[in-house]
Design an enzyme around this catalytic site. Sequence first.
Site, mmCIF file in Angstrom:
data_model
loop_
_atom_site.group_PDB
_atom_site.id
_atom_site.type_symbol
_atom_site.label_atom_id
_atom_site.label_comp_id
_atom_site.label_asym_id
_atom_site.label_seq_id
_atom_site.Cartn_x
_atom_site.Cartn_y
_atom_site.Cartn_z
ATOM 1 N N CYS A 319 0.831 -1.206 0.000
ATOM 2 C CA CYS A 319 0.000 0.000 0.000
ATOM 3 C C CYS A 319 0.869 1.261 0.000
ATOM 4 O O CYS A 319 1.853 1.346 0.753
ATOM 5 C CB CYS A 319 -0.918 -0.003 1.222
ATOM 6 S SG CYS A 319 -1.993 1.430 1.333
ATOM 7 N N ARG A 418 -13.267 1.088 -4.398
ATOM 8 C CA ARG A 418 -12.642 1.121 -3.078
ATOM 9 C C ARG A 418 -12.153 2.522 -2.721
ATOM 10 O O ARG A 418 -12.023 2.879 -1.558
ATOM 11 C CB ARG A 418 -11.464 0.145 -3.056
ATOM 12 C CG ARG A 418 -10.867 -0.103 -1.670
ATOM 13 C CD ARG A 418 -9.766 -1.133 -1.746
ATOM 14 N NE ARG A 418 -9.485 -1.703 -0.438
ATOM 15 C CZ ARG A 418 -8.528 -1.265 0.372
ATOM 16 N NH1 ARG A 418 -7.795 -0.237 0.012
ATOM 17 N NH2 ARG A 418 -8.329 -1.843 1.544
#
Length: 501
Positions: A319, A418
Site C-alpha cells: 500500500c 474502493r
Amino acid sequence: MAQIFDEISRTFDEYLLVPNLTTKKCAPASVDLSSSLTRHRSDKEAALRLNIPIVSAIMQSVSNHTLGIELARCGGLSFIYCSQSVAAEAEMVRRVKTYKAGFVTSDSNLKPDDTLADLLKVKQHTGHSTMAVTANGEPDGRLLGIVTSKDYRVTRDDMDKKVADFMTPFSRVVHGKVGISLKEANDLLWKSKLDCIPVVDEKQNLVYLVFRKDYVEHHENEQELLDGEKRLMVGGGINTHDYAERVPALVEAGADVLCIDSSHGYTEYQSDTVHFIKSKYGDAVKVGAGNVVDGEGFRYLVDAGADFIKVGIGGGSICITREQRAIGRGQATAVLDVAKARDAYFAETGAYIPLCSDGATSHDHQIALALAMGADFVMLGRYFARFDESPSKKVLEGNRYLKEYWGEGTNRAQNWQRYDLGGGESALIFEEGVDGYVPYAGKLKDNLDITLAKIRATLSACGSATIKEFQQRARLTVVSQRTIVEGGVHDVITKEGLPER
C-alpha cells in the site's frame, strides 16, 4: 491552524513485550487463541467467533474460495474479494459453504488431446501429480480418465505424447457416485489401495476427487471454523457503491459476515452502507466497517451499527496511500488509540466491539503485538498471497519461486469503488498500491501452524492463557533503534554469509 497530535505515530517494531510470570496454566499447549469476531454485550458471547485470530484480506491476489476453504479448515476466516462481479463473488462464497471436507473440486484438469508437455506445465503451476482428464478440460466435464505420476516417465516418453495414450481410462477407474458419504469414499480408497478416487454424477460428469491424504488431514483440523449447520464459515467483501445488489446476493449465497472494503472508512458512504444492511436484515447480518485510525472514526462507524472495526491506513506492504495522499498513522499508535476508544465505549454502553488490525504485520511477532495492543484479530494479505491456496500465479524467477501479489489500489485490480468518494468516475485516477511478487512459501497450513505456535509462545511468556487475558496483562516498552539492532543477528558471520568455496 491544523490540529497536531502530541503523541508520536509509532509502528509495531518500536515496541517489545515485557514478560510476566508463566504459570503452568498458561503453557503454550494450553493457550486458547479463539476471539470475538462481532459485537456483543458484556454478559454474552459474540454471535460469531474465530478459532484463531486471523482473517485474510479482501484482495484479488489473496482471498478466493480455495484460500477461504483452507483457512476456515484451520480456524480462521477469509473475506472473498469484491472487486469482481456480484455473481462471481457470490459463487465463490457458495463454493466455500458447499465444500464437504474430503470432497475436493478438481483444479488440475486435462483434455484427452493435451500432451505430456501440457501436463508438465499444469503440474509446475499447481504442484499436483494427480489430474482428471475430462472431455472439455473443465472440473465438471465428462470424466474420461485419470493421470498420475505412475502413468508416464519424463526421461523416456515423448513430450508430444497424447494424454489419451497413457491415462487410466474411465472404464478402469475405481470411482464413486454422487451421494456417497465421506466414510464410504474413504473405505473405497483403502479397499482399492489407491491414493485418489473420483466421484461422478449419473452422466459421468466429474463432481469431486477424494484423496487418501485428506483422510489424515481431516482428523488434524480440529480447529475448523464451522457454522451451526457444520459448514465452513466465510466472509464477503462489499463496497459502498453496489451494496444494494451485492449484499442480498452474498447473504443468499450463505456469507456468514460482511466487511466494507475501503482504505478510508470515516465517511458518510460507509454509514449509509451499514444503515442499509441493518434496516434490511437487522442483527441477522453482521458487517464490519473501516478502515480508521483514531477514536473519532471508530465511534462514527460503531454508532452507525458496525459489528467490528478495521484499523489501519497505509501500513500494508503493498500500500502507498500514505505516499500518495499523506493520510494514515503508525499502526501501533492507531491500534492503541482505537482500542482506548473501544474500551471507553464498552464502559459506557456495555457493548464490546472487536477490532481488526489491518496492515503492518509482515512478521509473525507483529501479530502478537497487535493483539497485546487491543486488536481481537488481524487481517493479512501478503502473508496469505505466498501460499499454494491463493489465486495468484506461481512463477520461477532465477532459481526461486515467487507468487504474484498486487494491491487493490493498482490499475491491475481496477477496484475504483474502493477509492472513489462520489466523483462518479469509474476509473482509478492515481494508484495507491503496487504490483509485485512475494516469495513462494508452500502450503497454508504448514506455515500457519508455525505462526500460531509463535503466538502461543508469546502469550505464554506474558502469563496469558487467552487473548483477553493477554490484552489485560500485556506490558509494553518502547525501544530505541539500538535496541532493534541488538535484538537481531549481530557480531557473527552467518553460514549464509560465507563465500562459496
